[in-house]
Design a protein around this motif. Structure first.
Motif, short mmCIF file in Angstrom:
data_model
loop_
_atom_site.label_atom_id
_atom_site.label_comp_id
_atom_site.label_asym_id
_atom_site.label_seq_id
_atom_site.Cartn_x
_atom_site.Cartn_y
_atom_site.Cartn_z
N THR A 195 41.34 35.65 48.47
CA THR A 195 42.53 35.11 47.81
C THR A 195 42.18 33.87 47.01
O THR A 195 42.62 33.70 45.87
CB THR A 195 43.61 34.77 48.86
N ARG B 52 39.84 35.13 43.96
CA ARG B 52 40.38 36.04 42.93
C ARG B 52 41.77 35.67 42.43
O ARG B 52 42.16 36.08 41.34
CB ARG B 52 40.38 37.47 43.46
N ILE B 53 42.53 34.95 43.25
CA ILE B 53 43.90 34.63 42.84
C ILE B 53 44.09 33.14 42.55
O ILE B 53 44.48 32.76 41.45
CB ILE B 53 44.92 35.08 43.91
N PRO C 85 41.41 31.47 39.65
CA PRO C 85 41.74 31.76 38.24
C PRO C 85 43.05 31.12 37.81
O PRO C 85 43.18 30.69 36.67
CB PRO C 85 41.86 33.29 38.22
#
Lengths: 260, 353
Positions: free
Chosen positions: A172, A175-176, A179
């Motif tokens: 998390t 990747r979340i 970014p």
């Protein structure tokens, strides 16, 4: 009536920018002055820039500054980002907020003395590493501030959504969350690099003795005791150009953060 | 094996506040179940407890026969559709939907097939490459739904899924969701504060009030046989008249005896739905409940009229819904005297609190 007040405002603006930038423009012009005198223009020359790049003390100071700025930026960006994420997702305390902002607000001279006393207390030898540690201290505060601003207007439920879809906390984050806050992280890094490059007081206090840990601002200070030479003008022009470019990119990457 | 969801004696406290107070629920396999209540009743907390974002102090959560009370959200066989949709802003529609399958480490071509299938059925094929901020509210809602469904969960949790849509789209989506639930054949658990939405969509509804379970039942049961004044008031529109329950009805202050069936005795409320009340110019002598009053206000709703009648001798008003076509416009005018008439079997007698 409106035209006249507009004229007044424009005049004010022009005067304001003149006051801010004319000294800098004069410095830049003089760095190209062949005579090397601050009073008379005798023609265009790149001589002083050439001298700059052959002068050993200056080159080593420049290298030191780059080392300090790069390492302290990387460390401050990593720890500052993690700190900002932790504070924004888990805790909410005004005491913690105040403590995080403190290194930004405390006068540099106080921070410099405090760090020097601290290092002496630990019996630490001074050198580039102590400058790096000191720069990390105040750079963290700036990175935290920039990243937290970025995080404040983003929907925290995307983190829960990621977990709900089966992602581990690390996935998390990678990747979340990262970014989503990347522009803030980059802006924070560029800002701390710039701050580190032209920081003088703290570096001066925590550098210890000797040429081996002299940074560029310290070198300029040492040279200026013998008067403002054209080499200094040339060097100042380069430093300013580098800082200016970095701040420009920092603003471009995170318009949101800087427009607040 | 039971595939549904069991909540056993769930209690969740925040400091001194009890958000959920000893709630037990049994949600059946393939059921469309609604958690209904006003804001702050604990329905969202209960949903988040199911998804794993809140840990209850007491009680157990059992999904498909497995006790998941202490299992992380990422490991639970259910998915949540967030009220804000929580789409990942930096990923395209396609990437958003594929994310959950990538977490399952499925082979790439299977992910691609399943994402394409879901995009197709959600009518999103043309938008696969778009970012969430390039979509309309309705499209975002469909992406959020697709992202949860592509995981093929045993239970789909929906947190106020339609609250961000406008009225017309919301009504369309209510039927759409119901159709979808039949099609995919999994349990849907929806949280909503909109009683109409719950009535339209759900097979069964649990009404929550101050963290406690007020009543569980089918929409019909809740509407026709509310168990408490709160439920009667929250679902649909209801007239309430306070009085004293005796054999065969309630003795209402200033209005006399109104008939209805109940075992209750003492202080009570007699309740009747506006559409069960008819307005007459003469009192019928057939044993139906009859309250004389004066028309105060008439509201035109198109298909029917909402009539407010001030009950004679009392302080209460009664509202009636009269089909516009049948209404005798002459008699339903403000200031007219009318009789409000309803059958005793449509009276509901409820405890007075």
């Amino acid at each position: 009536m409106r035209d006249r007040s507009n004229m007044g405002l424009k005049l004010h603006l022009v005067l304001f920018y003149t006051f801010l930038y004319v000294p800098i423009l004069v410095l830049m012009a003089l760095s190209f002055n062949r005579a090397g005198l601050p009073t008379v223009w005798t023609g265009f020359s790149l001589e002083w820039y050439g001298k700059l790049f052959t002068a050993d003390p200056i080159l080593s100071a420049a290298r030191n500054t780059l080392i300090v700025a790069l390492i302290s930026t990387v460390l401050a960006t990593i720890f500052g980002t993690l700190l900002a994420v932790g504070v924004e997702t888990r805790h909410n305390s005004s005491v913690l907020d105040a403590v995080l902002f403190a290194p930004m607000i405390i006068p540099d001279i106080v921070l410099a003395i405090a760090l020097l006393s601290f290092f002496t207390l630990l019996n630490m030898t001074l050198g580039l590493h102590s400058i790096i540690l000191s720069h990390v201290v105040f750079n963290i505060a700036f990175v935290v501030a920039v990243v937290r601003t970025r995080m404040r207007n983003f929907d925290h439920s995307i983190l829960e959504a990621s977990a709900d879809l089966g992602a581990s906390e690390f996935t998390t984050f990678r990747r979340i969350l990262l970014p989503a806050i990347a522009p803030g992280v980059i802006a924070g890094a560029l800002l701390s690099f710039t701050l580190s490059v032209d920081e003088f007081i703290i570096a001066f206090f925590t550098a210890g003795a000797g040429q081996s840990s002299t940074t560029l601002p310290m070198q300029i200070y040492a040279m200026i005791r013998f008067g403002v030479t054209p080499e200094i003008n040339a060097m100042a022009t380069i430093v300013m150009f580098v800082s200016f470019t970095l701040v420009f990119f920092a603003q471009r990457t995170d318009k949101e953060v800087f427009s607040r | 094996m039971n595939q549904g969801v069991q909540l056993r004696n769930i209690t969740k406290r925040y400091g001194l506040v009890t958000a959920i107070d000893n709630v037990s629920l049994d949600i059946r396999d393939n059921e469309f179940f609604a958690l209904l209540g006003p804001s702050g009743c604990g329905k969202t907390t209960l949903l988040r407890t199911l998804a794993g974002f809140e840990t209850p102090q007491e009680g157990q959560v059992i999904v498909a026969g497995q006790n998941v009370t202490n299992i992380r959200p990422s490991r639970r066989p259910l998915n949540l559709m967030f009220q804000s949709y929580a789409l990942f802003p930096h990923m395209s529609v396609e990437k958003n939907i594929a994310y959950g399958l990538e977490m399952e480490k499925l082979p790439k071509d299977e992910i691609a097939t399943r994402v394409a299938e879901v995009l197709e059925s959600a009518k999103l094929s043309g938008f696969a490459g778009r970012k969430p901020d390039q979509l309309s509210g309705g499209q975002r809602q469909r992406v959020a739904l697709a992202r949860a469904l592509v995981k093929r969960p045993k239970v789909l949790l929906l947190d106020e899924p339609l609250s961000a849509l406008d009225k017309k789209l919301r009504e369309e989506m209510q039927l759409e969701l119901k159709r979808l639930q039949h099609e995919v054949g999994i349990t849907f658990l929806i949280v909503t504060h909109d009683q109409e939405e719950a009535l339209v969509m759900a097979d069964r509804i649990a009404v929550l009030h101050d963290g406690k379970l007020a009543q569980v039942g089918t929409p019909h049961e809740l509407y026709e046989h509310p168990g408490s004044r709160f439920v009667a008031d929250f679902i649909g529109v209801m007239n309430f008249l306070n009085g004293n329950a005796v054999d065969g009805g309630v003795d209402v202050d200033g209005a006399g005896m109104l008939r209805g069936v109940s075992e209750l005795r003492g202080a009570a409320t007699i309740a009747v739905r506006p559409e069960r009340v008819s307005l007459m110019q003469t009192a019928p002598q057939d044993g139906r409940n009859c309250l004389p009053g004066t028309v105060e206000e008439v509201a035109y709703h198109g298909s029917d009229l909402g009539v407010h009648v001030r009950v004679r001798g009392g302080r209460s008003t009664l509202s009636a819904r009269v089909p516009a076509g049948q209404a005798d416009r002459e008699c339903i005018q403000p200031g007219q005297d009318v009789y409000c008439v309803w059958d005793a079997k449509h009276s509901r007698i409820l405890p007075n609190c």
